[in-house]
Write an enzyme that holds these catalytic residues in place. Structure first.
Site, PDB file in Angstrom:
ATOM      1  CG  HIS A 220      -1.946  -1.088   1.195  1.00  0.00           C
ATOM      2  ND1 HIS A 220      -2.971  -1.137   0.281  1.00  0.00           N
ATOM      3  CD2 HIS A 220      -2.084  -2.193   1.964  1.00  0.00           C
ATOM      4  CE1 HIS A 220      -3.716  -2.210   0.497  1.00  0.00           C
ATOM      5  NE2 HIS A 220      -3.192  -2.871   1.514  1.00  0.00           N
TER       6      HIS A 220
ATOM      7  CD  GLN B  69      -0.969  -9.222   5.427  1.00  0.00           C
ATOM      8  OE1 GLN B  69      -0.147  -8.555   4.825  1.00  0.00           O
ATOM      9  NE2 GLN B  69      -2.177  -8.765   5.707  1.00  0.00           N
TER      10      GLN B  69
ATOM     11  CD  GLU C 168      -4.548  -9.813   3.844  1.00  0.00           C
ATOM     12  OE1 GLU C 168      -4.802  -8.608   3.945  1.00  0.00           O
ATOM     13  OE2 GLU C 168      -3.825 -10.298   2.953  1.00  0.00           O
TER      14      GLU C 168
ATOM     15  CG  ASP D 154      -8.037  -7.003   3.400  1.00  0.00           C
ATOM     16  OD1 ASP D 154      -8.724  -6.447   2.536  1.00  0.00           O
ATOM     17  OD2 ASP D 154      -6.845  -6.709   3.603  1.00  0.00           O
TER      18      ASP D 154
END
Length: 257
Positions: A45, A147, A149, A175
């Site tokens: 990001h 992760q 998510e 998420d």
């Protein structure tokens, strides 16, 4: 390299860090001076170039702050670039099945464990370290965090976490809330139930568990629950909140402002 992160988690310390989306070495130095144990350099990001990323890793390590690079995708190229910078490890997003975990581990480890490409770059101290020793040290200590998510990853988590070479599962509440059909409601009991489930699975497998928190109070709660590592917000929000408090404090006390 120092490989700070894995050594500290092995010693059963709880680690507090934050996510860095600002491509700034000065910002990284401030986070380290402020006392964070680790920083996640967020290439998923954040607009981090590889050149800037390596400088950010270097500054963090000078202050003995551990570094994870969140790669934008589970790709051999991205993981290679991240680890060649000398970072402690990688955080791989959206891992949904065991084959994703195997792919990430293979990209992060040298032969005979994995398929990571060899170059005499910063991670290898530019060739100053004996290579056989370097390969072993890197394979033993490079930190692979995955992760969890969404509900697909959750359904396959027991298989994912038991893949050899996986060191930690990191829970992404935002998420996951979207995957559960309640986007943004990270405090919902459904999300809390998932957090508890992930923690239990990680503990059963003898692997570390990490989680994202949005406030100091939540970070304390997560440590008390048993999470080993907490990523507290993003540094840009931390800076903005601090500035906002200072400005509000002055304006609330000044009559002519």
């Amino acid at each position: 390299m120092a490989f700070i992160l894995k050594r500290r988690l092995t010693n059963e310390r709880t680690l507090l860090g934050t996510f860095a989306v600002l491509p700034s070495v000065d910002s990284i130095e401030i986070l380290a001076l402020g006392g964070f144990d680790f920083v996640v350099l967020d290439r998923e990001h954040g607009p981090h170039s590889m050149e800037k990323l390596q400088d950010m890793v270097r500054v963090a390590q000078l202050h003995e702050m551990a570094t994870l690079v969140r790669v934008p995708e589970n790709s051999k190229k991205e993981i290679l670039w991240a680890l060649d910078s000398g970072a402690d490890g990688v955080l791989v997003p959206m891992v949904e099945k065991a084959s994703d975990a195997i792919k990430a581990v293979k990209a992060a480890k040298y032969t005979p464990v994995g398929e990571r490409g060899v170059a005499l770059v910063r991670s290898a101290q530019y060739g100053s370290q004996e290579m056989t020793s370097y390969f072993k040290e890197s394979n033993d200590n490079t930190f692979v965090a995955l992760q969890c998510e969404n509900t697909t990853g959750l359904a396959n988590l027991e298989e994912i976490v038991n893949i050899e070479g996986v060191d930690m599962i990191f829970f992404g509440p935002f998420d996951m809330s979207a995957s559960l059909g309640i986007p943004g409601r990270t405090q919902d009991p459904k999300v809390e139930e998932v957090a508890t489930q992930i923690l239990k699975i990680c503990k059963s497998a003898g692997k570390a568990a990490g989680i994202f928190a949005t406030s100091p109070e939540e970070a304390v709660k997560r440590f008390e629950q048993g999470f080993n590592l907490v990523g507290l917000g993003i540094e840009a929000s931390i800076y903005l909140n601090a500035v906002s408090r200072v400005v509000a404090d002055v304006k609330s006390k000044g009559k002519k402002i």
